[in-house]
Design an enzyme around this catalytic site. Sequence first.
Site, PDB file in Angstrom:
ATOM      1  N   GLU A   1     -13.325 115.637  28.037  1.00 36.55           N
ATOM      2  CA  GLU A   1     -13.300 114.791  29.230  1.00 36.55           C
ATOM      3  C   GLU A   1     -12.270 113.666  29.181  1.00 36.55           C
ATOM      4  O   GLU A   1     -12.637 112.472  29.144  1.00 36.55           O
ATOM      5  CB  GLU A   1     -14.697 114.213  29.482  1.00 36.55           C
ATOM      6  CG  GLU A   1     -15.764 115.274  29.650  1.00 36.55           C
ATOM      7  CD  GLU A   1     -17.107 114.705  30.105  1.00 36.55           C
ATOM      8  OE1 GLU A   1     -17.297 113.482  30.060  1.00 36.55           O
ATOM      9  OE2 GLU A   1     -17.960 115.491  30.538  1.00 36.55           O
TER      10      GLU A   1
ATOM     11  N   GLU B   1     -20.728 121.846  29.118  1.00 38.53           N
ATOM     12  CA  GLU B   1     -21.896 120.954  29.239  1.00 38.53           C
ATOM     13  C   GLU B   1     -22.508 121.143  30.614  1.00 38.53           C
ATOM     14  O   GLU B   1     -21.795 121.236  31.612  1.00 38.53           O
ATOM     15  CB  GLU B   1     -21.514 119.470  29.115  1.00 38.53           C
ATOM     16  CG  GLU B   1     -21.153 119.010  27.735  1.00 38.53           C
ATOM     17  CD  GLU B   1     -20.730 117.542  27.696  1.00 38.53           C
ATOM     18  OE1 GLU B   1     -21.173 116.755  28.566  1.00 38.53           O
ATOM     19  OE2 GLU B   1     -19.929 117.192  26.826  1.00 38.53           O
TER      20      GLU B   1
END
Length: 467
Positions: free
Chosen positions: A166, A357
Amino acid sequence: MADLIFPDGFLWGAATSAQQIEGGRHAGGRGESIWDRFAATPGKIADGSDTGTACDHYHRWRDDLRLMTGLGLGAYRFSIAWPRVQPTGTGAPNAAGLDFYDALVDALLVAGIEPFPTLYHWDLPQALQDRGGWAERATAEAFVEYTATVVHRLGDRVRRWVTHNEPWCIAVLGHEEGHHAPGHRDPAAALRVAHHLLLSHGWATAAIRREVPRAEVGLVHNYCPAYPASDRPGDHDAARWFDGFFNRWYLDPVFKGAYPPDAVADRVAAGHLPGPELPFVRDGDLAVIAAPQDFLGLNYYSRVVMEAGPDGRPRAVPPAPDTPVTDMGWEVYPAGLREGLARVQRDYAPRRIIIAENGAAYDDPVGADGRITDTRRLDYLRGHLLAARQALADGVPLAGYFLWSLLDNFEWGYGYTKKFGLFALEPGTLRRIPKDSAFWYRGVIAANALPDATAPQTQGDTRAFDQ
Ligand code: FCB
């Protein structure tokens, strides 16, 4: 029923990250990370907590491995703590740090679980931050040295590598909004940070392949689809604005070798860039960043709805009061996963996609019967896995799914107040307590299919996770 069955070989996993679970702050010569420093700064973490002990995974990892075996996981996504491997970010590796991950990888393989490491999940050595951190190109160079060190040690057994987790969060939450370490509020620096992260991803991709030619490499991006609040052109433009800076700023350079011109223009208009030329981009950088990837990891939690505010500026519309949200305040919106996967496939055509995720924060108590009946998490997971299954039927090359998270853990600025785990931690003892969703996920993995929603929910073998 066929639409509930997943393809043979679909990878079922669970995910964690080092700073969030390991603890062992000083064990084995570990150095200080920017999150250690940030958490020690009064007012930064909602519950005033830190990660000195966290889930104590550093000492209890063998117990946690038994939980993974009980689940029947095919893969475990964890992250490697740079400050364990190089306590001050550069120089000779710390043997005890590498030994820790070496033993974990070996034990995972013995258990038949693929180790799926992420090289950087936000825990920069503080010593590198003291020299400017990711705002400096030198940190990207240091990351490559660190990567080569880790891959040299583990690359004979680890096949798939994630470089960064991220980059948007690191750049924007860490350097523009200041909610994450290192807690800066400097939008111009955030753009440099994003570029150095992407550049280091490209360099690390090459370094990994140099060390292990058969290795597979990918980046993990937190994909958040933006929907216009209405058909008004201003709302459409607000959604474009969000998508440009949140998604395309990262995916375009990696898959198309260019920053998105409209989003660059937005940054110029905001005064964060002097002009359309990006001063921190050097010749050849974008070709490095656009190195072909073996897979793309996407983290999906929710969507955003955007509108043009009264001043014409884009802003997010909070979910309506009757909309289901998790404890993060994030709307439960599984359709965004299916649509997002289709969009990413259409616009970027990655070779394979992995949901790196997905999960939900809900706080459910231990009942009188000892069970944690986390029905809302279970509904969330079912809805999103159904969306993933539909994406497969749409033709998206989806290869796996990692549930966030194995354990309740340190949720960054929220401390331990947001609970994403399949397992809760008993206060004080840190004993792992399976939630109903752990039993449910175990059943999904065993069947390689989603159970019929109308089937009664049972725990199955209640001894599955006995320790
Ligand atoms: C993601 C992070 C992960 C966790 C989840 C809830 O943004 O990668 O560490 O905090 O959100």
